[in-house]
Design a protein around this motif. Sequence first.
Motif, short mmCIF file in Angstrom:
data_model
loop_
_atom_site.label_atom_id
_atom_site.label_comp_id
_atom_site.label_asym_id
_atom_site.label_seq_id
_atom_site.Cartn_x
_atom_site.Cartn_y
_atom_site.Cartn_z
N PHE A 65 0.80 -1.22 0.00
CA PHE A 65 0.00 0.00 0.00
C PHE A 65 0.84 1.28 0.00
N LEU A 66 2.12 1.18 0.35
CA LEU A 66 2.93 2.40 0.50
C LEU A 66 3.03 3.24 -0.77
N PRO A 67 3.29 2.65 -1.95
CA PRO A 67 3.38 3.50 -3.16
C PRO A 67 2.08 4.24 -3.46
N LEU A 68 0.97 3.76 -2.88
CA LEU A 68 -0.34 4.38 -3.11
C LEU A 68 -0.68 5.41 -2.05
N ILE A 69 0.20 5.54 -1.04
CA ILE A 69 -0.05 6.42 0.10
C ILE A 69 -1.34 6.00 0.81
N TYR A 70 -1.57 4.71 0.87
CA TYR A 70 -2.72 4.17 1.58
C TYR A 70 -2.27 3.57 2.90
N PRO A 71 -2.82 4.00 4.03
CA PRO A 71 -2.51 3.36 5.32
C PRO A 71 -3.26 2.03 5.42
N TYR A 72 -2.52 0.95 5.58
CA TYR A 72 -3.05 -0.40 5.47
C TYR A 72 -4.13 -0.70 6.51
N GLU A 73 -3.84 -0.48 7.79
CA GLU A 73 -4.78 -0.86 8.84
C GLU A 73 -6.07 -0.04 8.80
N PRO A 74 -6.02 1.30 8.64
CA PRO A 74 -7.28 2.04 8.53
C PRO A 74 -8.14 1.55 7.37
N TRP A 75 -7.50 1.28 6.24
CA TRP A 75 -8.26 0.77 5.11
C TRP A 75 -8.88 -0.58 5.44
N ARG A 76 -8.11 -1.45 6.09
CA ARG A 76 -8.61 -2.79 6.42
C ARG A 76 -9.83 -2.71 7.33
N PHE A 77 -9.78 -1.88 8.36
CA PHE A 77 -10.90 -1.77 9.28
C PHE A 77 -12.16 -1.29 8.56
N LYS A 78 -12.02 -0.29 7.70
CA LYS A 78 -13.18 0.23 6.99
C LYS A 78 -13.68 -0.75 5.94
N HIS A 79 -12.76 -1.42 5.28
CA HIS A 79 -13.17 -2.34 4.23
C HIS A 79 -13.90 -3.56 4.80
N ASP A 80 -13.52 -4.02 5.98
CA ASP A 80 -14.24 -5.12 6.61
C ASP A 80 -15.71 -4.76 6.83
N LYS A 81 -15.97 -3.50 7.16
CA LYS A 81 -17.35 -3.06 7.35
C LYS A 81 -18.10 -3.05 6.03
N HIS A 82 -17.41 -2.72 4.93
CA HIS A 82 -18.05 -2.77 3.62
C HIS A 82 -18.54 -4.18 3.32
N HIS A 83 -17.73 -5.18 3.64
CA HIS A 83 -18.16 -6.56 3.38
C HIS A 83 -19.29 -6.99 4.30
N ALA A 84 -19.27 -6.52 5.54
CA ALA A 84 -20.32 -6.90 6.48
C ALA A 84 -21.64 -6.19 6.19
N LYS A 85 -21.58 -5.03 5.53
CA LYS A 85 -22.77 -4.20 5.32
C LYS A 85 -22.93 -3.80 3.86
N THR A 86 -22.60 -4.65 2.94
CA THR A 86 -22.62 -4.32 1.53
C THR A 86 -24.00 -3.80 1.08
N ASN A 87 -24.00 -2.63 0.45
CA ASN A 87 -25.23 -2.01 -0.08
C ASN A 87 -26.27 -1.77 1.01
N MET A 88 -25.79 -1.55 2.24
CA MET A 88 -26.68 -1.14 3.32
C MET A 88 -26.57 0.38 3.46
N LEU A 89 -27.70 1.04 3.40
CA LEU A 89 -27.71 2.50 3.52
C LEU A 89 -27.09 2.93 4.85
N ARG A 90 -26.24 3.93 4.78
CA ARG A 90 -25.54 4.52 5.92
C ARG A 90 -24.40 3.67 6.42
N GLU A 91 -24.58 2.34 6.57
CA GLU A 91 -23.55 1.51 7.20
C GLU A 91 -22.43 1.10 6.25
N ASP A 92 -22.72 0.95 4.96
CA ASP A 92 -21.68 0.54 4.01
C ASP A 92 -20.63 1.65 3.92
N THR A 93 -19.35 1.26 4.08
CA THR A 93 -18.27 2.26 4.06
C THR A 93 -17.69 2.48 2.68
N ALA A 94 -18.23 1.83 1.66
CA ALA A 94 -17.90 2.21 0.29
C ALA A 94 -18.84 3.36 -0.08
#
Length: 441
Positions: A187-216
């Motif tokens: 993730f470094l060449p992309l200037i993406y912090p790995y752990e913050p992205w991981r925490f938010k992305h896990d919520k996207h999978h748990a709440k996919t296409n859920m209004l308000r809760e989906d983090t995408a």
Amino acid sequence: MASRLADSAVLFMGSHQKPIQKRKIAAQYLPGLWNIKGDRLIHKGFGNQRHLIPRKKITVIQAVAIPVSVSPADNAEHRNQLAESYGFRQIGEPLPENVTLKDITDSLPKKVFEIDDVKAWKSVMISVTSYALGLFMIAKAPWYLLPLAWAWTGTAVTGFFVIGHDCAHKSFSKNKLVEDIVGTLAFLPLIYPYEPWRFKHDKHHAKTNMLREDTAWHPVWEEEFDSSPLLRKAIIYGYGPFRPWMSIAHWLMWHFDLKKFRSNEIKRVKISLACVFAFMAIGWPLIIYKAGIMGWIKFWLMPWLGYHFWMSTFTMVHHTAPHIPFKYSDEWNAAQAQLNGTIHCDYPQWIEILCHDINVHIPHHISSRIPSYNLRTAHKSLQENWGKYLNEATWNWRLMKTIMTVCHVYNKEENYVGFDKLSPEESYPITVLKKVMPDYA
């Protein structure tokens, strides 16, 4: 949601209906829903178009056999019409309510969950080699070939993201420390912090296409669209012509604010942020020292913008279409969201190789434990067992045009309402997109 879009404003500032012929109505079968509202009869049918007909002019309809309360998705002919209109290869049937996500996961062959270290490190070699080749192309290409070199390099560095993505889902290696190290470095060449992205992305999978809760991404709320002229303008540009780079706003707003994380996540978030800032503090000055400011733009910024083009495009294609609803939590169904609400899209082969099949996306949402190199096998199994429920497309301009000019403001009945329907006088960017974007499918 409002704060998310309000922040994005900073980044992006800088009918007349034909008469209905009685004969035509009587002769045709019009799939869709007919509802009486006020003094109008509303037909919601092909392409989510709304046809408004004064009651006093349609008394003949009472004698015509028109299907009432039949969902368009239940009609095969209508699904085919929608698929053609939106740029899809197939629009899936609605998934029965009694099907669970476990039913779908259990139907997959066990081998697709197996981690293969050789295949995992092969994907790393593909990304490292293709990225190095891209940098060489940038260094040697004449100015008029630089866009091609940037396109290749931006796509290659997207492969680093996919590797980190597998690491975050614990599907890269059996050694979890190795996964965290590889994910952070990828993730470094992309200037993406790995752990913050991981925490938010896990919520996207748990709440996919859920209004308000989906983090995408979400549809825009009408109340925030109407909240202020400045925000409305930013939203129109951000979800319209700038949408292929909207992930830059998402990157800034979701991954660097410690207030967005739980107390037990803060330590790991800080470590990731320290790695990213160290890379910027060391890597950027080195690039500028060796190649100057123009070198930094050529070798880092332009490929990074190419990566965000794919990041934004992949994300919006994976879950955004006029027929795919976002739902409130009390109406949400996991199996429907992950199987029916996720889209498989085929891209040119070189993109699929460099991006490690990230767009074979339905099996990834059925189970994020499936490594990227097993996604095609898993998708074939889903086609065999659940094929009629899948949404599938081959990338085309009509698909992109549909998303960028139609999928805007949330509406419970229609899923989306376009900006140009709500505020036509301010939606010039959308009307321009409708005119200039190709319509090839």
